[in-house]
Write a protein that holds these residues in place. Sequence first.
Motif, PDB file in Angstrom:
ATOM      1  N   PHE A  59       0.868  -1.178   0.000  1.00 34.98           N
ATOM      2  CA  PHE A  59       0.000   0.000   0.000  1.00 34.98           C
ATOM      3  C   PHE A  59       0.911   1.236   0.000  1.00 34.98           C
ATOM      4  N   VAL A  60       0.772   2.111  -0.982  1.00 31.64           N
ATOM      5  CA  VAL A  60       1.582   3.330  -1.015  1.00 31.64           C
ATOM      6  C   VAL A  60       0.752   4.501  -0.512  1.00 31.64           C
ATOM      7  N   HIS A  61       1.315   5.253   0.428  1.00 27.64           N
ATOM      8  CA  HIS A  61       0.653   6.443   0.965  1.00 27.64           C
ATOM      9  C   HIS A  61       1.312   7.725   0.486  1.00 27.64           C
ATOM     10  N   ARG A  62       2.645   7.712   0.348  1.00 24.18           N
ATOM     11  CA  ARG A  62       3.381   8.872  -0.173  1.00 24.18           C
ATOM     12  C   ARG A  62       4.530   8.359  -1.033  1.00 24.18           C
ATOM     13  N   GLY A  63       4.875   9.139  -2.054  1.00 29.57           N
ATOM     14  CA  GLY A  63       5.959   8.745  -2.928  1.00 29.57           C
ATOM     15  C   GLY A  63       5.501   7.766  -3.995  1.00 29.57           C
ATOM     16  N   GLU A  64       6.469   7.144  -4.663  1.00 27.66           N
ATOM     17  CA  GLU A  64       6.176   6.187  -5.726  1.00 27.66           C
ATOM     18  C   GLU A  64       7.146   5.013  -5.657  1.00 27.66           C
ATOM     19  N   VAL A  65       6.615   3.819  -5.924  1.00 27.13           N
ATOM     20  CA  VAL A  65       7.420   2.599  -5.906  1.00 27.13           C
ATOM     21  C   VAL A  65       7.234   1.875  -7.238  1.00 27.13           C
ATOM     22  N   SER A  66       8.347   1.456  -7.833  1.00 28.43           N
ATOM     23  CA  SER A  66       8.311   0.703  -9.082  1.00 28.43           C
ATOM     24  C   SER A  66       8.682  -0.752  -8.806  1.00 28.43           C
ATOM     25  N   HIS A  67       7.968  -1.653  -9.464  1.00 28.27           N
ATOM     26  CA  HIS A  67       8.089  -3.091  -9.215  1.00 28.27           C
ATOM     27  C   HIS A  67       8.239  -3.824 -10.540  1.00 28.27           C
ATOM     28  N   SER A 127       9.190 -11.774 -12.144  1.00 27.58           N
ATOM     29  CA  SER A 127       9.411 -12.796 -13.159  1.00 27.58           C
ATOM     30  C   SER A 127       8.126 -13.386 -13.716  1.00 27.58           C
ATOM     31  N   SER A 128       6.967 -12.978 -13.193  1.00 28.84           N
ATOM     32  CA  SER A 128       5.695 -13.393 -13.788  1.00 28.84           C
ATOM     33  C   SER A 128       5.315 -12.487 -14.955  1.00 28.84           C
ATOM     34  N   GLY A 129       6.095 -11.416 -15.132  1.00 29.72           N
ATOM     35  CA  GLY A 129       5.772 -10.417 -16.139  1.00 29.72           C
ATOM     36  C   GLY A 129       5.023  -9.238 -15.570  1.00 29.72           C
ATOM     37  N   GLY A 130       4.704  -9.279 -14.276  1.00 24.66           N
ATOM     38  CA  GLY A 130       3.993  -8.185 -13.635  1.00 24.66           C
ATOM     39  C   GLY A 130       4.918  -7.033 -13.314  1.00 24.66           C
ATOM     40  N   GLY A 131       4.325  -5.876 -13.138  1.00 18.93           N
ATOM     41  CA  GLY A 131       5.132  -4.729 -12.734  1.00 18.93           C
ATOM     42  C   GLY A 131       4.485  -3.413 -13.086  1.00 18.93           C
ATOM     43  N   GLY A 132       5.121  -2.357 -12.642  1.00 20.86           N
ATOM     44  CA  GLY A 132       4.638  -1.012 -12.887  1.00 20.86           C
ATOM     45  C   GLY A 132       4.974  -0.119 -11.718  1.00 20.86           C
ATOM     46  N   THR A 133       4.531   1.119 -11.803  1.00 24.44           N
ATOM     47  CA  THR A 133       4.776   2.111 -10.754  1.00 24.44           C
ATOM     48  C   THR A 133       3.466   2.425 -10.055  1.00 24.44           C
ATOM     49  N   ILE A 134       3.492   2.384  -8.729  1.00 26.34           N
ATOM     50  CA  ILE A 134       2.304   2.726  -7.962  1.00 26.34           C
ATOM     51  C   ILE A 134       2.612   3.940  -7.079  1.00 26.34           C
ATOM     52  N   ASP A 148       8.854  12.745   0.345  1.00 28.34           N
ATOM     53  CA  ASP A 148       8.493  11.846   1.439  1.00 28.34           C
ATOM     54  C   ASP A 148       7.984  10.514   0.887  1.00 28.34           C
ATOM     55  N   LEU A 149       8.449   9.439   1.499  1.00 28.85           N
ATOM     56  CA  LEU A 149       7.985   8.098   1.143  1.00 28.85           C
ATOM     57  C   LEU A 149       7.323   7.464   2.357  1.00 28.85           C
ATOM     58  N   GLU A 150       6.152   6.890   2.144  1.00 29.65           N
ATOM     59  CA  GLU A 150       5.489   6.091   3.178  1.00 29.65           C
ATOM     60  C   GLU A 150       4.722   4.971   2.492  1.00 29.65           C
TER      61      GLU A 150
END
Length: 289
Positions: free
Chosen positions: A72-80, A83-90, A120-122
């Motif tokens: 769960f992202v509350h602040r900032g952005e995380v990229s994932h 190997s299943s082919g999944g991913g993106g930035t949330i 800020d990241l949370e």
Amino acid sequence: MKTINAVHAAPRGHWVGDGFPVRSLFSYDRLGAERISPFLLLDHAGPHHFAPSEQKRGVGVHPHRGFETVTFVHRGEVSHRDSSGGGGTIGPGDVQWMTAGDGILHEEFHSEDFTRQGGDLEMVQLWVNLPARHKTTPATYQNLTRDEIPVVTLPGESGQLRVVAGEYLDARGPARTFTPINAWELALNEDAETTLSLPNGHTSLLVVLDGTLLVQDQEVVRGGSVVELSRDGETLALAANTAARLLVLTGEPIDEPVVGHGPFVMNSEAEIHASIDAFRRGRFGRLST
């Protein structure tokens, strides 16, 4: 009414990679897997301010098997990437639900924009166990955007409840789960009071991210704490002394052995050894370059 079994204060924090300063608010090895089943662990990262940088921060490629990670992202952005082919930035309000299943490799870094700009990241990462019959399911990835997650306005404008998984009243969360689970994000206004209905028989955990609450008219709980509620009962009463943010987690217990070793959570030591061997043999796939 559900009763309060225990209130757990946050332990000392630590870093995961160089991008996530976390406190593990609960874990199966600390509290006991049977008590918190089907949940395994919850890390609260930040809030932490990162200066602008050209060097990406986070956690490089690593494996998982036998459970799910929910971010769960509350602040900032995380990229994932995985190997299943999944991913993106949330970003704020988004959730990613990754099923490791029979084995997955993934990496998690701050997004390129957030890295360059700083800020800020949370975030919160929850681990959810899989029952034995699903531990060999193929790895998958669910990207749950903010717009997909229904929001329930609580009576008297006391706050809002976001249904990520499970259901509340007529709202159903978008996450697909292997066992019955509710994952609700709750924001309460200052001086608000509300009563929630929780499933009887479910493991029920209240994770206070910030603010101060009176729980069940008897226990004052502050940010960084986890309230462990009884499985019996259906009512949860909350009164917010300040504006507060929290997670409400309920789930049908999985009555099976839990054996964990780092990124692997299985049902026996033999399965742990088999998981390590499968990883070493490259059977978890690979990340595209």
